[in-house]
Design an enzyme around this catalytic site. Structure first.
Site, PDB file in Angstrom:
ATOM      1  N   GLU A 194       0.872  -1.189   0.000  1.00 16.15           N
ATOM      2  CA  GLU A 194       0.000   0.000   0.000  1.00 16.15           C
ATOM      3  C   GLU A 194       0.899   1.225   0.000  1.00 16.15           C
ATOM      4  O   GLU A 194       1.657   1.446   0.949  1.00 16.15           O
ATOM      5  CB  GLU A 194      -0.883  -0.048   1.260  1.00 16.15           C
ATOM      6  CG  GLU A 194      -1.771   1.175   1.426  1.00 16.15           C
ATOM      7  CD  GLU A 194      -2.480   1.181   2.791  1.00 16.15           C
ATOM      8  OE1 GLU A 194      -2.837   0.099   3.308  1.00 16.15           O
ATOM      9  OE2 GLU A 194      -2.645   2.293   3.327  1.00 16.15           O
ATOM     10  N   ARG A 210       0.768  10.325   0.894  1.00 15.77           N
ATOM     11  CA  ARG A 210       1.230  11.329   1.857  1.00 15.77           C
ATOM     12  C   ARG A 210       2.421  12.079   1.294  1.00 15.77           C
ATOM     13  O   ARG A 210       2.995  12.921   1.966  1.00 15.77           O
ATOM     14  CB  ARG A 210       1.634  10.645   3.172  1.00 15.77           C
ATOM     15  CG  ARG A 210       0.467   9.968   3.841  1.00 15.77           C
ATOM     16  CD  ARG A 210       0.870   9.255   5.096  1.00 15.77           C
ATOM     17  NE  ARG A 210      -0.111   8.231   5.393  1.00 15.77           N
ATOM     18  CZ  ARG A 210      -0.012   7.354   6.373  1.00 15.77           C
ATOM     19  NH1 ARG A 210       1.044   7.381   7.165  1.00 15.77           N
ATOM     20  NH2 ARG A 210      -0.933   6.454   6.557  1.00 15.77           N
ATOM     21  N   THR A 223      -4.100   6.123   2.180  1.00 12.70           N
ATOM     22  CA  THR A 223      -4.361   7.506   2.572  1.00 12.70           C
ATOM     23  C   THR A 223      -5.046   8.285   1.432  1.00 12.70           C
ATOM     24  O   THR A 223      -4.668   9.409   1.110  1.00 12.70           O
ATOM     25  CB  THR A 223      -3.053   8.221   3.020  1.00 12.70           C
ATOM     26  OG1 THR A 223      -2.220   7.318   3.746  1.00 12.70           O
ATOM     27  CG2 THR A 223      -3.349   9.407   3.926  1.00 12.70           C
ATOM     28  N   LYS A 243     -10.920  -1.114   6.931  1.00 11.30           N
ATOM     29  CA  LYS A 243      -9.701  -0.935   7.707  1.00 11.30           C
ATOM     30  C   LYS A 243     -10.123  -0.522   9.126  1.00 11.30           C
ATOM     31  O   LYS A 243     -11.087   0.247   9.276  1.00 11.30           O
ATOM     32  CB  LYS A 243      -8.870   0.159   7.029  1.00 11.30           C
ATOM     33  CG  LYS A 243      -7.676   0.649   7.812  1.00 11.30           C
ATOM     34  CD  LYS A 243      -6.795   1.509   6.930  1.00 11.30           C
ATOM     35  CE  LYS A 243      -5.754   2.247   7.755  1.00 11.30           C
ATOM     36  NZ  LYS A 243      -4.640   2.742   6.932  1.00 11.30           N
TER      37      LYS A 243
END
Ligand code: 3PG
Length: 225
Positions: free
Chosen positions: A47, A51, A75, A135
């Site tokens: 993943e 960011r 994210t 998640k």
């Protein structure tokens, strides 16, 4: 490039990983050696978090050079990040929290998506629009194994990917839960290891996870050598 794959297959691949490396990458030039190190260590998925501005190019490079690795975008907080992730060839998406427009927008566009939740209210909001794979973030800070056990009773059909504070020291307790299909963790390929160009450490980190998963499942690990 690999064909687009659906949620069930993504779940199977993430389950096979056991602990999915959650990665912050500053420079796309590190993407290919990083992807190779993970594959060599026996982890078939990663993943890449949005960011940093390198995330989309890193995903693109990984997909091009190491097509056997399943690469997701993490994210994913904004519509722009979702666009970039899809355009770069991300095969799944993850967000730390739950926003209908992002999570449903991803699914509408064919991107398997694992939105993040922390509370019963958020779980129910996600369930209301069709999600059953979520998640759980930030796992340790939000009550960890104890919280997931408590959530299993009312939300029997929901599978979680706990992330946040997962280590090789506590992963077995999470993975033993029926409502956990995999965990996520940044310890396998840290920003520091990537910045140092220490891909051997990343390969060893991946290998440690695949050995750990092999032992947990009582079968031989999948890494090379
Ligand atoms: C995430 O992005 O999901 C978490 O920051 C990863 O958590 P960790 O750094 O505790 O593994």
């Amino acid at each position: 490039m690999k064909k687009e794959i659906g949620m069930e297959k993504i779940k199977e691949i993430l389950r096979e990983c056991g602990i999915v490396p959650v990665i912050r990458i500053e420079s796309a030039s590190d993407a290919v050696p990083l992807a190779k190190a993970l594959m060599d260590g026996g982890l078939p998925a990663a993943e890449i978090t949005f960011r940093t501005s390198a995330a989309a190019d890193a995903i693109r490079e990984m997909r091009r050079a190491v097509p056997e690795l399943t690469v997701g975008a993490g994210t994913v907080l904004t519509a722009d990040a979702l666009d970039e992730a899809i355009d770069a060839g991300a095969q799944f998406g993850v967000s730390p929290g739950f926003r209908t427009e992002i999570a449903c927008g991803a699914v509408r566009r064919g991107l398997p998506f694992v939105p993040g939740v922390m509370t019963p209210t958020e779980i129910e909001a996600a369930m209301a629009v069709g999600f059953d794979t979520l998640k759980f973030f930030p796992a340790e800070a939000a009550g960890g194994v104890k919280m997931l056990k408590a959530l299993a009773a009312p939300y029997g059909g929901i599978l979680f990917m706990p992330t946040g504070g997962i280590t090789l020291g506590n992963a077995a307790d999470y993975l033993a839960l029926k409502n956990v299909f995999c965990c996520g963790g940044s310890f396998i390929a840290t920003s520091e290891m990537i910045a140092r160009g220490d891909f051997a450490a990343i390969r060893e980190g991946a290998r440690a996870v695949s050995d750990f998963m092999g032992k947990l499942r009582g079968k031989a690990p999948s890494h090379k050598g």
